[in-house]
Motif scaffolding. Structure first.
Motif, PDB file in Angstrom:
ATOM      1  N   TYR A 149     -21.184  -1.087 -35.216  1.00 50.37           N
ATOM      2  CA  TYR A 149     -21.032  -0.520 -36.548  1.00 50.37           C
ATOM      3  C   TYR A 149     -20.615  -1.630 -37.514  1.00 50.37           C
ATOM      4  N   PHE A 197     -23.433   2.951 -38.703  1.00 53.50           N
ATOM      5  CA  PHE A 197     -24.079   2.718 -37.418  1.00 53.50           C
ATOM      6  C   PHE A 197     -25.188   1.673 -37.520  1.00 53.50           C
ATOM      7  N   GLN A 237     -27.147   1.395 -30.885  1.00 60.93           N
ATOM      8  CA  GLN A 237     -26.521   1.951 -29.702  1.00 60.93           C
ATOM      9  C   GLN A 237     -27.348   1.579 -28.477  1.00 60.93           C
ATOM     10  N   GLU A 270     -22.739   8.698 -24.225  1.00 63.75           N
ATOM     11  CA  GLU A 270     -23.055   8.221 -25.572  1.00 63.75           C
ATOM     12  C   GLU A 270     -22.214   8.938 -26.605  1.00 63.75           C
ATOM     13  N   GLU A 271     -21.234   9.726 -26.161  1.00 58.69           N
ATOM     14  CA  GLU A 271     -20.529  10.600 -27.085  1.00 58.69           C
ATOM     15  C   GLU A 271     -19.181  10.025 -27.497  1.00 58.69           C
ATOM     16  N   THR A 272     -18.137  10.254 -26.743  1.00 56.28           N
ATOM     17  CA  THR A 272     -16.796   9.830 -27.120  1.00 56.28           C
ATOM     18  C   THR A 272     -16.724   8.317 -27.132  1.00 56.28           C
ATOM     19  N   GLN A 273     -16.530   7.745 -28.307  1.00 56.36           N
ATOM     20  CA  GLN A 273     -16.589   6.301 -28.480  1.00 56.36           C
ATOM     21  C   GLN A 273     -15.218   5.728 -28.799  1.00 56.36           C
ATOM     22  N   TYR A 274     -14.904   4.627 -28.127  1.00 51.21           N
ATOM     23  CA  TYR A 274     -13.632   3.935 -28.308  1.00 51.21           C
ATOM     24  C   TYR A 274     -13.921   2.576 -28.920  1.00 51.21           C
ATOM     25  N   PHE A 275     -13.248   2.289 -30.029  1.00 56.80           N
ATOM     26  CA  PHE A 275     -13.553   1.089 -30.788  1.00 56.80           C
ATOM     27  C   PHE A 275     -12.680  -0.096 -30.392  1.00 56.80           C
ATOM     28  N   GLY A 276     -13.274  -1.279 -30.538  1.00 61.06           N
ATOM     29  CA  GLY A 276     -12.519  -2.511 -30.417  1.00 61.06           C
ATOM     30  C   GLY A 276     -11.877  -2.869 -31.747  1.00 61.06           C
TER      31      GLY A 276
END
Lengths: 111, 109
Positions: free
Chosen positions: A35, A45, A48, A97-103
């Motif tokens: 992103y 976005f 992916q 592909e759903e619950t996304q954890y960001f850096g």
């Protein structure tokens, strides 16, 4: 547990140059998304990937490309940098592909 | 494509009060609605999420409600604390996340 890691943390480039940003997902996660977050806006976005295949692409020019490696890490490449590419680039990982954890992101400044 | 609207853009509350942030979405096919908290200089942190087959979800002081018919969902934070001060983003998804523009929440002691 280690979270999503991104490198470098900060980067300064000049117009026309090329940049490569790197992301390592949470262990066991097979999907990585990229992103772009411009100051004061929500993340937008870009790409992916799931199991090394592109699953989605946002409304970004062909100067933006990405790939995912067999170990599920990922690279985002941007060619012919423009001033408007200055932003925080975020990588997110997920089991599906759903619950996304960001850096923490890579902050790119183009001069 | 999906369009997510988020209101208000800024919100200031006294410590202990409740805060409510509202979002609407346009794509009826969206089926997953997460909320993220972003502190200065950090990446977004997932705080709660809800799927389209659920109307409400609660986790301690945080709750989210979803109205699929009206295509809107809300974040409720009760008993706010100064450490709740941050930018909050809603998102709607059926794959990639489509984010709202964010709400800057300030909780004053």
């Amino acid at each position: 547990d280690a979270g999503v890691t991104q490198s470098p943390t900060h980067l300064i480039k000049t117009r026309g140059q090329h940049v490569t940003l790197r992301c390592s997902p949470i262990s066991g996660h097979k999907s990585v998304s990229w992103y772009q977050q411009v100051l004061g806006q929500g993340p937008q976005f870009i790409f992916q990937y799931y199991e090394k295949e592109e699953r989605g692409r946002g409304n970004f020019p062909d100067r933006f490309s990405a790939r995912q490696f067999p170990n599920y890490s990922s690279e985002l490449n941007v060619n012919a940098l423009l001033l408007g590419d200055s932003a925080l680039y975020l990588c997110a990982s997920s089991w599906t592909e759903e619950t996304q954890y960001f850096g923490p992101g890579t902050r790119l400044l183009v001069l | 494509g999906e369009n997510v609207e988020q209101h208000p853009s800024t919100l200031s509350v006294q410590e202990g009060d409740s805060a409510v942030i509202k979002c609407t979405y346009s794509d009826s096919a969206s089926n997953y609605f997460p909320w993220y908290k972003q502190e200065l200089g950090k990446g977004p942190q997932l705080i709660i999420d809800i799927r389209s087959n659920v109307g409400e979800k609660k986790d301690q002081r945080i709750a989210v409600t979803l109205n699929k018919t009206a295509k809107h969902f809300s974040l409720h934070i009760t008993e706010t604390q100064p450490e709740d001060s941050a930018v909050y983003f809603c998102a709607a998804s059926r794959g990639a996340l489509n984010f709202g523009k964010g709400t800057s929440l300030l909780v004053t002691p």
